[in-house]
Design an enzyme around this catalytic site. Structure first.
Site, PDB file in Angstrom:
ATOM      1  N   ILE A  36       0.826  -1.214   0.000  1.00 33.70           N
ATOM      2  CA  ILE A  36       0.000   0.000   0.000  1.00 33.70           C
ATOM      3  C   ILE A  36       0.859   1.262   0.000  1.00 33.70           C
ATOM      4  O   ILE A  36       0.385   2.335  -0.385  1.00 33.70           O
ATOM      5  CB  ILE A  36      -0.950  -0.018   1.226  1.00 33.70           C
ATOM      6  CG1 ILE A  36      -2.163   0.861   0.996  1.00 33.70           C
ATOM      7  CG2 ILE A  36      -0.215   0.356   2.508  1.00 33.70           C
ATOM      8  CD1 ILE A  36      -3.272   0.649   2.021  1.00 33.70           C
ATOM      9  N   HIS A 105       5.878 -12.052   5.886  1.00 35.20           N
ATOM     10  CA  HIS A 105       5.783 -11.558   4.514  1.00 35.20           C
ATOM     11  C   HIS A 105       7.172 -11.249   4.007  1.00 35.20           C
ATOM     12  O   HIS A 105       8.045 -10.836   4.773  1.00 35.20           O
ATOM     13  CB  HIS A 105       4.905 -10.307   4.421  1.00 35.20           C
ATOM     14  CG  HIS A 105       5.318  -9.185   5.328  1.00 35.20           C
ATOM     15  ND1 HIS A 105       4.971  -9.144   6.671  1.00 35.20           N
ATOM     16  CD2 HIS A 105       6.046  -8.066   5.099  1.00 35.20           C
ATOM     17  CE1 HIS A 105       5.460  -8.047   7.216  1.00 35.20           C
ATOM     18  NE2 HIS A 105       6.135  -7.373   6.285  1.00 35.20           N
TER      19      HIS A 105
END
Ligand code: DGP
Length: 119
Positions: A36, A105
């Site tokens: 994002i 991640h």
């Protein structure tokens, strides 16, 4: 440490599609979506669908799934046409490393030169 969805985890919610993300790749056990807040022309996160708080706990619990993150990261790089030019894979682990989301991640960063050194 459990691999069940964590109701407070933002990446679990992306995995279940309860919050939106720009998904670029998906397998039965992994999901790749655009960060994002991109730090490079290509900035994709690859996550296991199962919840582990960081790469170390993931690798200890499920080495095959940890390896699948690297395989998918390479596929993302190929899809994004940065495999030849080069790219970075980053696992931030812990607060001092800047980890802000405690769901394992790997960042796939590319599309620019990183001349400033190793970090
Ligand atoms: P880290 O510092 O390694 O924990 O990186 C977490 C990254 O996750 C950070 O670069 C911003 C990204 N991020 C946080 N919330 C969201 C979100 O809701 N959607 C997406 N696509 N990325 C997010």
């Amino acid at each position: 440490m459990a691999d069940l969805p964590d109701p407070d985890c933002i990446f679990c919610k992306i995995v279940t599609r309860d919050i939106p993300a720009t998904v670029v790749r998906e397998t039965d056990r992994t999901l790749a979506f655009r960060d994002i807040n991109p730090q490079a022309p290509t900035h994709v996160l690859v996550v296991p669908k199962a919840h582990y708080p960081n790469a170390a706990t993931l690798a200890a619990a499920d080495p095959e799934l940890a390896a699948a993150l690297l395989t998918e990261a390479a596929e993302v790089a190929a899809d994004e046409k940065i495999a030849e030019s080069g790219y970075r894979l980053i696992f931030n682990t812990g607060a001092a490393a800047g980890q802000t989301v405690y769901h394992a991640h790997v960042h796939v960063l590319g599309g620019q030169a990183f001349h400033e050194g190793l970090v």
